[in-house]
Design an enzyme around this catalytic site. Structure first.
Site, mmCIF file in Angstrom:
data_model
loop_
_atom_site.group_PDB
_atom_site.id
_atom_site.type_symbol
_atom_site.label_atom_id
_atom_site.label_comp_id
_atom_site.label_asym_id
_atom_site.label_seq_id
_atom_site.Cartn_x
_atom_site.Cartn_y
_atom_site.Cartn_z
ATOM 1 N N ASP A 230 34.063 43.792 72.445
ATOM 2 C CA ASP A 230 33.055 44.482 71.633
ATOM 3 C C ASP A 230 33.074 43.907 70.217
ATOM 4 O O ASP A 230 34.142 43.773 69.607
ATOM 5 C CB ASP A 230 33.348 45.984 71.587
ATOM 6 C CG ASP A 230 32.253 46.773 70.905
ATOM 7 O OD1 ASP A 230 31.340 47.243 71.610
ATOM 8 O OD2 ASP A 230 32.306 46.899 69.669
ATOM 9 N N GLU A 272 26.415 45.271 72.147
ATOM 10 C CA GLU A 272 27.339 44.270 71.607
ATOM 11 C C GLU A 272 28.571 44.090 72.481
ATOM 12 O O GLU A 272 29.577 43.523 72.056
ATOM 13 C CB GLU A 272 27.773 44.670 70.188
ATOM 14 C CG GLU A 272 28.629 45.923 70.093
ATOM 15 C CD GLU A 272 27.812 47.202 69.986
ATOM 16 O OE1 GLU A 272 28.340 48.195 69.452
ATOM 17 O OE2 GLU A 272 26.657 47.217 70.427
#
Length: 351
Positions: A230, A272
């Site tokens: 992430d 993301e």
């Protein structure tokens, strides 16, 4: 025609050849079977008309049978090309032997040649192969049988029929080849739309999940680790610098994952978040995670960071179990300062 030049021999890349093979094989088998059956019927009709057929008429039969056998057992489009060449020329030769028993063999040359060249048009994967086979068919049928007095009406009409049918056969071959090429490209584009992330070019979540499930079914003694990656503070990047800057960070991060993860399944899971299915021991997975942390920091200016959650990939449980463990590890990495990885509950600082 210019677009078909790369397909003048066997045709296209490996994927295209596989597609051509799956489409051409049944057509080749049917065409060669019909040709063989037609030859048998023609031979029976000649015998029924009172003609005494010699054993020599069977000389074309082995070639027809061989071509059909090759098509039935063909493993690739190259084998189909070989069977097509053998089949069309052998069938032409077999009918040429039968025309010797006809009162007017010249009369049968044109329809037989036209039928053979037109019926063979869809079964070749390359233009040059097909033209060579078609020329061979007409040479076998016409040499010694074509009207021998140039300038006469029968000669000119026969030449016109042969030339026009040959041109039509080439056109049909190019037409069928173009359809196959366009079909394959359309399928490839649809697959990219369905399975590729449009921003990063990595697999999307759907494709990643499909491949991960496939990996669960494969027998392997090597352990697997699922890494959930992430980008840190990604919302702040979008809010302060704009979505274009956010896309650039996504692209740079994906490039690092794709480069370092060569040979391992990787994809964008959404937003993301990225995922990697790592094949190897735990120590190797941790070294890989360290390389990812370093690579992402070096890939963008100013430096960006990621946090990574790592969980051993459980082949005996649903994917959601491994995803949840990696997600929990990722949460701990974020909670303890970001720019680091966590493996199965143990906090590891970034290198």
């Amino acid at each position: 025609m210019r677009k078909l030049l790369p397909y003048s021999y066997y045709g296209g890349d490996h994927d295209e050849q596989q597609l051509f093979f799956s489409e051409l094989r049944p057509v080749a088998i049917i065409s060669q079977s019909v040709g063989l059956l037609s030859w048998f019927v023609a031979a029976l009709m000649l015998a029924a008309s009172g003609q005494t057929l010699q054993a020599g008429v069977l000389f074309g039969l082995p070639g027809m049978l061989l071509s059909l056998l090759i098509s039935l057992r063909a493993p690739s489009v190259k084998a189909l090309v070989i069977s097509g060449i053998i089949g069309t020329t052998s069938t032409a030769f077999a009918f040429r032997l039968l025309t010797a028993y006809c009162p007017d063999p010249t009369f049968w040359v044109l329809p037989v040649g036209t039928v053979l060249t037109l019926s063979a048009a869809p079964i070749f994967g390359g233009m040059l192969n097909y033209i060579g086979a078609a020329v061979g068919v007409w040479a076998i049928l016409t040499i010694g049988n074509f009207p021998a007095r140039p300038g006469e009406l029968s000669f000119n009409l026969s030449l016109l029929v042969m030339g026009s049918s040959f041109a039509m056969a080439i056109y049909l071959h190019a037409y069928f080849l173009n359809l196959r090429v366009r079909s394959h490209r359309a399928r490839r584009e649809l697959a990219e739309i369905a399975y590729k992330d449009v921003v990063t070019g990595l697999f999307n979540r759907r494709k990643f999940t499909l491949e991960a499930r496939r990996a669960q079914q494969l027998p392997s003694n090597k352990p697997l680790f699922f890494l959930m990656i992430d980008i840190d503070d990604f919302k702040k990047i979008n809010d302060t610098l704009g979505h274009d800057a956010g896309d650039e960070v996504l692209i740079h991060t994906a490039a690092v994952i794709d480069s370092l993860g060569m040979g391992h399944l990787s994809g964008r899971l959404g937003g993301e978040e990225f995922g990697v299915l790592f094949h190897g021991e735990a120590a190797d997975a941790l070294d890989f995670a360290t390389a990812l942390l370093d690579g992402v920091r070096a890939a963008a200016h100013p430096p960006r960071t990621v946090s990574i959650g790592i969980a051993e990939f459980d082949k005996d449980c649903d994917l959601s179990v491994s995803y949840k463990r990696a997600d929990e590890a990722l949460y701990l990495a974020k909670r303890h300062g970001k720019n680091r990885y966590v493996l199965a509950g143990a906090i590891q600082a970034a290198a």
